[in-house]
Scaffold this motif. Structure first.
Motif, PDB file in Angstrom:
ATOM      1  N   ASP A   3     -10.459  -1.154  12.456  1.00  0.00           N
ATOM      2  CA  ASP A   3     -10.377   0.005  12.131  1.00  0.00           C
ATOM      3  C   ASP A   3      -9.098   0.158  11.119  1.00  0.00           C
ATOM      4  N   PRO A   4      -9.124   0.812  10.200  1.00  0.00           N
ATOM      5  CA  PRO A   4      -8.075   0.782   9.057  1.00  0.00           C
ATOM      6  C   PRO A   4      -7.271   2.102   9.386  1.00  0.00           C
ATOM      7  N   ARG A   5      -7.382   3.045  10.087  1.00  0.00           N
ATOM      8  CA  ARG A   5      -6.791   4.129  10.520  1.00  0.00           C
ATOM      9  C   ARG A   5      -5.273   3.678  11.179  1.00  0.00           C
ATOM     10  N   ILE A  47      -4.995  -3.946  12.350  1.00  0.00           N
ATOM     11  CA  ILE A  47      -6.415  -3.679  11.688  1.00  0.00           C
ATOM     12  C   ILE A  47      -7.647  -4.490  11.863  1.00  0.00           C
ATOM     13  N   GLY A  78       0.756  -1.060  -0.130  1.00  0.00           N
ATOM     14  CA  GLY A  78       0.037  -0.067  -0.066  1.00  0.00           C
ATOM     15  C   GLY A  78       0.778   1.208   0.022  1.00  0.00           C
ATOM     16  N   HIS A  79       0.718   2.217   0.905  1.00  0.00           N
ATOM     17  CA  HIS A  79       1.300   3.308   0.891  1.00  0.00           C
ATOM     18  C   HIS A  79       2.729   3.083   1.726  1.00  0.00           C
ATOM     19  N   GLY A  90      -5.641  -0.752   1.949  1.00  0.00           N
ATOM     20  CA  GLY A  90      -6.699  -0.687   2.723  1.00  0.00           C
ATOM     21  C   GLY A  90      -6.465  -0.098   3.930  1.00  0.00           C
ATOM     22  N   ALA A  91      -5.270   0.358   4.389  1.00  0.00           N
ATOM     23  CA  ALA A  91      -4.955   0.977   5.494  1.00  0.00           C
ATOM     24  C   ALA A  91      -4.855   2.711   5.047  1.00  0.00           C
ATOM     25  N   VAL A  92      -5.633   3.256   6.234  1.00  0.00           N
ATOM     26  CA  VAL A  92      -5.449   4.655   5.854  1.00  0.00           C
ATOM     27  C   VAL A  92      -4.469   5.327   7.009  1.00  0.00           C
ATOM     28  N   PRO A  93      -3.324   5.780   6.295  1.00  0.00           N
ATOM     29  CA  PRO A  93      -2.235   6.155   7.235  1.00  0.00           C
ATOM     30  C   PRO A  93      -2.468   8.062   7.362  1.00  0.00           C
ATOM     31  N   THR A  94      -1.844   8.016   8.990  1.00  0.00           N
ATOM     32  CA  THR A  94      -1.613   9.556   9.245  1.00  0.00           C
ATOM     33  C   THR A  94      -0.475   9.430   9.681  1.00  0.00           C
ATOM     34  N   PHE A  97      -6.013   6.167  17.865  1.00  0.00           N
ATOM     35  CA  PHE A  97      -5.723   5.227  16.808  1.00  0.00           C
ATOM     36  C   PHE A  97      -5.738   3.920  17.525  1.00  0.00           C
TER      37      PHE A  97
END
Length: 429
Positions: free
Chosen positions: A412-414, A407, A3-4, A22-26, A281
């Motif tokens: 939660d993907p975040r 996850i 992914g990212h 599918g992970a949503v990174p911050t 998170f």
């Protein structure tokens, strides 16, 4: 996977991490601060335009001796920028070269010797021409007893090389500290060059469990208040404080009276370091800020403590640290063995009745804080065999897979990613 692409500080470089699809990174970083174009010039300007003090060239005039405190190898302080100018200014003002000493504020850490000492000093001329001493907190003969602090009765015993010097200067790095609020300034004096009884008092459960003894807080922080009382007991002392960015480049330097110059550096960096995030998170990936802070598992624990405000209850904190030098001291290993054998609650119960902490067990006590919130997992290439068990945390060999499992557990993907670990303090609004 795939992914990212993100990376975190690891050893002397960065470790890439492929987040699962599918992970949503911050990604949480310090706010960018402008680099100083001429670091050497900035240091020299600070020495000649200090805060609440005369210029160093005037302070040194008429003095018979000087002691400069520097942090040990666990702090990336740019000593190479300021030790030479400081020493030469002192000599030009009339202080004899053989009456100037550099005292390494080891606290209860090991001494810095050989190539490591050369790296720490960073200036071959200073290394060859100026007396350099490692503080030894266990050596009774090298300390002077200055009594106790008025508020909490902390014993004030400091290295006589500092106490007896005619001109005293502490130097250091201002960054978040998980107990004292901020490093630098007064902290380089105590615990930096204090006797083991002073250090072990600071690290007793009475201080460590105080809710105000946390990163970025100086108001009501008992450690900070005791440190201020100790420097006031000592008397006249000055400090040079530095602030670095993620690239370890200089962004701020202050010089002057120890309390005022430290406060100015804290004011400069505070807003850039504390980063607000909108929510907690269930998956947090962080580092120990790379070399030199990730040399041991002992130092790694600092990176576990700083992000706990944004870790959701029962979430997973994934710690990435090289541990190139292994576990830590024998005393720390013994404390970790007791934690693993007794469990967190019984281990803490053994600490609360003590007025003096056992050496290095305080870092194990700090590990209890993230353990109370969620699950800790560690990726490292530097720990082998029984050392891995004694961490008391889960061991992983694939960061991406560990993130995917977290996850899946939370739904939660975040994912929060903190590349520079304990130098960044994320906080929920």
């Amino acid at each position: 996977m795939g992914g990212h692409p993100v990376s975190v500080s690891y050893g002397r470089g960065h470790l890439p991490i492929d987040l699962p699809a599918g992970a949503v990174p911050t990604v949480i970083r310090k706010r960018a601060l402008p680099k100083i174009a001429d670091p050497q010039g900035a240091v020299e300007a600070a020495l000649e335009a200090p805060i609440d003090a005369a210029p160093l060239s005037e302070l040194a005039r008429g003095r018979q001796s000087a002691c400069i405190l520097i942090c040990d190898i666990t702090r990336p302080v740019p000593n190479r920028l300021f030790l030479g100018p400081m020493v030469r200014t002192m000599m030009a003002a009339g202080i004899p070269q053989d009456a100037i000493a550099i005292l390494i504020a080891t606290g209860l850490h090991r001494p810095n010797l050989g190539e490591e000492l050369a790296e720490l000093i960073g200036d071959p001329w200073v290394l060859e021409n100026i007396r350099i001493v490692n503080h030894d907190a266990r050596d009774e003969a090298v300390h002077i007893d200055l009594g106790v602090t008025p508020t909490r009765g902390t014993p004030v015993k400091l290295d006589r090389l500092l106490v007896e010097a005619d001109l005293r200067i502490a130097t250091g790095l201002v960054e978040p500290h998980f107990m004292a609020g901020w490093s630098g300034g007064r902290k380089v004096v105590a615990p930096g060059v204090a006797h083991h009884e002073t250090i072990r008092t600071f690290h007793s459960a009475r201080f460590m469990e105080d809710p105000l003894a946390v990163q970025c807080n100086l108001v009501g922080n008992p450690l900070h208040e005791e440190q201020l009382q100790i420097v006031r007991t000592l008397g006249e002392i000055y400090a040079l404080n530095t602030v670095l960015d993620e690239d370890r480049d200089l962004v701020c330097v202050t010089f002057g009276e120890i309390i005022a110059s430290h406060a100015a550096a804290v004011d400069f960096v505070s807003d850039a370091t504390r980063i607000g995030v909108p929510h907690k998170f269930s998956t947090v990936v962080t580092s120990s800020a790379g070399y030199p802070l990730d040399k041991t598992y002992y130092q790694t624990i600092k990176g576990m403590v700083t992000p706990i405000d944004i870790l959701a209850p029962a979430g997973t904190l994934i710690m990435v640290s090289e541990c190139s030098e292994g576990f830590g001291s024998p005393e720390f290993r013994e404390a970790q063995a007791r934690l693993v054998d007794l469990g967190p609650e019984r281990f803490l119960a053994t600490l609360t009745a003590k007025s003096l902490a056992e050496i290095d067990e305080w870092q194990t006590e700090m590990q209890l804080k993230p353990m109370r919130v969620g699950r800790i997992e560690l990726y490292t290439t530097g720990l082998q065999g029984d050392d891995r068990r004694l961490t008391g945390v889960g061991m992983i060999d694939d960061i991406g897979a560990a993130i995917a499992r977290s996850i899946e557990r939370s739904g939660d993907p975040r994912v929060a990613v903190i590349p520079e670990g304990p130098y960044v303090i994320p906080q929920t609004a």
